[in-house]
Enzyme design. Structure first.
Site, PDB file in Angstrom:
ATOM      1  N   GLY A  73       3.313   2.727   5.918  1.00 51.09           N
ATOM      2  CA  GLY A  73       1.974   2.147   6.014  1.00 51.09           C
ATOM      3  C   GLY A  73       1.320   1.944   4.662  1.00 51.09           C
ATOM      4  N   CYS A 102       2.943  10.148  17.647  1.00 49.94           N
ATOM      5  CA  CYS A 102       2.107  10.373  16.460  1.00 49.94           C
ATOM      6  C   CYS A 102       0.959  11.307  16.806  1.00 49.94           C
ATOM      7  CB  CYS A 102       1.646   9.097  15.802  1.00 49.94           C
ATOM      8  SG  CYS A 102       1.210   7.832  16.906  1.00 49.94           S
ATOM      9  N   GLU A 106      -1.673   2.348  11.882  1.00 48.88           N
ATOM     10  CA  GLU A 106      -1.672   3.530  12.745  1.00 48.88           C
ATOM     11  C   GLU A 106      -0.464   4.348  12.328  1.00 48.88           C
ATOM     12  OE1 GLU A 106      -0.622   5.931  15.472  1.00 48.88           O
ATOM     13  OE2 GLU A 106      -0.285   4.182  16.752  1.00 48.88           O
ATOM     14  N   SER A 126       5.417   5.484   9.749  1.00 51.42           N
ATOM     15  CA  SER A 126       5.160   6.617   8.852  1.00 51.42           C
ATOM     16  C   SER A 126       4.078   6.267   7.835  1.00 51.42           C
ATOM     17  CB  SER A 126       6.446   6.964   8.102  1.00 51.42           C
ATOM     18  OG  SER A 126       6.749   5.918   7.210  1.00 51.42           O
TER      19      SER A 126
HETATM   20  C1  UN1 Z   1       2.025   6.900  19.338  1.00 54.70           C
HETATM   21  O1  UN1 Z   1       2.530   8.003  19.331  1.00 54.70           O
HETATM   22  O2  UN1 Z   1       2.299   6.048  18.466  1.00 54.70           O
HETATM   23  O3  UN1 Z   1      -2.114   9.138  22.904  1.00 54.70           O
HETATM   24  C2  UN1 Z   1       1.093   6.434  20.396  1.00 54.70           C
HETATM   25  C3  UN1 Z   1      -0.900   9.118  23.137  1.00 54.70           C
HETATM   26  C4  UN1 Z   1      -0.309   7.829  23.649  1.00 54.70           C
HETATM   27  C5  UN1 Z   1      -0.031   6.889  22.544  1.00 54.70           C
HETATM   28  C6  UN1 Z   1       0.747   7.478  21.403  1.00 54.70           C
HETATM   29  N1  UN1 Z   1      -1.237   7.236  24.585  1.00 54.70           N
HETATM   30  O4  UN1 Z   1      -0.179  10.090  22.983  1.00 54.70           O
END
Ligand code: UN1
Length: 510
Positions: A246, A297, A263, A242
């Site tokens: 981070g 994410c 990330e 989150s």
């Molecule tokens: C994530 O949600 O942390 O692009 C990574 C994507 C995947 C990776 C997601 N290849 O949805």
């Protein structure tokens, strides 16, 4: 084949497991962590978590092992990763199924995640014969100038439950070929998956007489996570999670002048123009918003629909949502499994309250699923909400399948609203008009780390650099030149002449 006990057995996961590996499984004595299947609430296994003393043992070992690993030629390091990719191919189905059992994503996505591990291994093998530095032109005669990249040390890898294996692999495969050793702290919600991965990587290392490169510590954020981010022996911390997490990691690591690769959350949107291929757009929105039960994410959270197509597209979307099969994520016909746990269900339901209070209109969903699924399962309906971009709940990332539909008239307005959120991970436009597409990708377009045309926001390939701007944290992982984050750069100038000319033409004492 799909029996949880058999899958665990085949992957070497026991009913009770040690939660730390550093050359051997440590005799951990921390509090027991129980892993539950979110689809039915059943216990999958237990882990004795690592204590501060276990952490210390593991990090000292990783630090010591670095001294040897950094001197192994990079292509030889790549050979270990090549073998890891092979081993993962053998275990793709079982490991994919374990991801499904432990965090609830559907089996196609569980296996897809293992494929993502295999892909990054392949990428890293090629990279191990590259890791290029520039040669520069020196301004001084008989001088040569170049740069080279050296291994940096122990890399800390903090991963989240939603991609419990792929994100480790993005970091681990790259860090390993770069000559780093590592400490992995996985999410406490997916400890068994981490243990299974550790068994797989151990087999490869043992075959090759390699020790100390890949280390694991499962434990609480408070004890293990804090120790790791404060640790001066860990020059790089790569963390996924989150924005709040981070921000804390970034601050702590920056205070000791370490490097962090963050990330964090996304608030990803798709803009659909009236000239778009609407069938394509519909499929992309469905995968982006409903896939992984909205827990990527990169999940599509906002949908900007041009006013000319708003009503029709919304109708098609509701029809498509009604067809989504919700249930056992191991069943290949299921399209949406459970959320990760009951806490996530609570957060989803709280979001529904906030939506109503803030004037959003729930068009579809908004409820827990109770029929046709195990009572203890964490199932919810994928949800469509007519909303305004400025609503506080729309500005937040709620880790659940909630899609906000927002109407617009002019592309410029859509882009302005699109960028008007704290996060900046992934984005997309659906259009067949070159001018619209190029505007969206230009400096006055999307402010995200990932911007696509006629492709949804999620499901990125590993070959690109993955990450985003603003509250997403600015880090880049996986492909392109993200490897540079895992190495230290050294600029070298060599004088092979008989004089000692100074740069900038400075005369000093002659
Ligand atoms: C994530 O949600 O942390 O692009 C990574 C994507 C995947 C990776 C997601 N290849 O949805």
């Amino acid at each position: 084949m799909r029996n949880a006990k058999e899958i665990l057995l085949r992957l070497g996961v026991k009913p009770v497991n040690s939660g730390a590996y550093a050359g051997e499984w440590l005799d951990t004595e921390g509090p027991e962590l129980i892993s539950y299947n979110p689809a039915n609430g059943e216990e999958l296994g237990r882990v004795r978590t690592a204590t501060a003393a276990d952490y210390e043992k593991a990090v000292a070992y990783a630090h010591e092992s670095f001294k040897e690993w950094r001197m192994v030629p990079a292509p030889k390091r790549g050979e270990i990763i090549r073998q890891l990719g092979e081993e993962l191919r053998v275990h793709k189905q079982d490991l994919g199924a374990l991801v499904t059992l432990e965090m609830g994503k559907i089996i196609a996505e569980g296996e897809g995640e293992v494929q993502e591990m295999i892909d990054i291994c392949d990428f890293a093998v090629g990279l191990s014969r590259q890791l290029y530095g520039y040669t520069m032109q020196s301004e001084r005669p008989f001088h040569r100038m170049y740069e080279q990249w050296h291994p940096i040390g122990v890399v800390g890898i903090i991963t989240s439950f939603n991609f419990p294996v792929a994100v480790w692999a993005w970091n681990a495969a790259i860090a390993a070929v770069c000559g780093d050793t590592m400490m992995w702290k996985p999410s406490s919600r997916t400890p068994l998956t981490a243990i299974a991965v550790q068994h797989i990587v151990n087999r490869v290392c043992e075959r090759n007489g390699v020790k100390g490169v890949f280390n694991l510590v499962i434990g609480s954020r408070k004890e293990i996570g804090e120790a790791l981010i404060h640790d001066k022996r860990i020059p790089v911390v790569s963390a996924t999670g989150s924005c709040a997490m981070g921000r804390h990691v970034g601050e702590v690591v920056a205070r000791r002048l370490g490097r962090s690769i963050l990330e964090l959350g996304g608030n990803n949107a798709i803009i659909v123009m009236p000239d778009a291929d609407l069938k394509l757009a519909l499929r992309a929105v469905l995968f982006g918003a409903v896939g992984t039960a909205g827990q990527r994410c990169t999940t599509t959270r906002r949908l900007f629909l041009h006013e000319d197509i708003f009503d029709d597209f919304t109708r098609s979307l509701v029809e498509a949502y009604k067809q989504v099969r919700i249930g056992d994520p191991l069943d290949p016909h299921t399209l949406m499994g459970p959320l990760v746990d009951q806490k996530a269900v609570r957060i989803y339901l709280e979001a529904m309250d906030a939506i109503r209070e803030q004037g959003g209109k729930i068009i579809y969903g908004g409820e827990k699923v109770t029929e046709g699924v195990p009572a203890a399962g964490a199932f919810v309906l994928p949800t469509l909400v007519e909303a305004k971009n400025s609503m506080p709940i729309v500005q937040e990332e709620t880790f659940a399948p909630i899609l906000y539909l927002i109407r617009f008239r002019e592309l410029d307005d859509a882009i302005r609203m699109h960028n008007d959120v704290p996060q900046g991970l992934s984005s997309a436009i659906f259009t067949t008009n070159l001018k619209y597409a190029e505007k969206f990708l230009s400096a006055m377009g999307s402010d995200c780390g990932i911007a696509n045309v006629n492709i949804g926001t999620s499901g990125a390939e590993i070959g690109g650099a993955f990450g985003g701007e603003k509250d997403t944290g600015g880090g880049r992982e996986a492909g392109s030149d993200a490897w540079k984050g895992y190495m230290r750069r050294q600029t070298n100038t060599i004088n092979w002449g008989d004089d000692m000319p100074l740069a900038q033409g400075i005369k000093f004492g002659d």
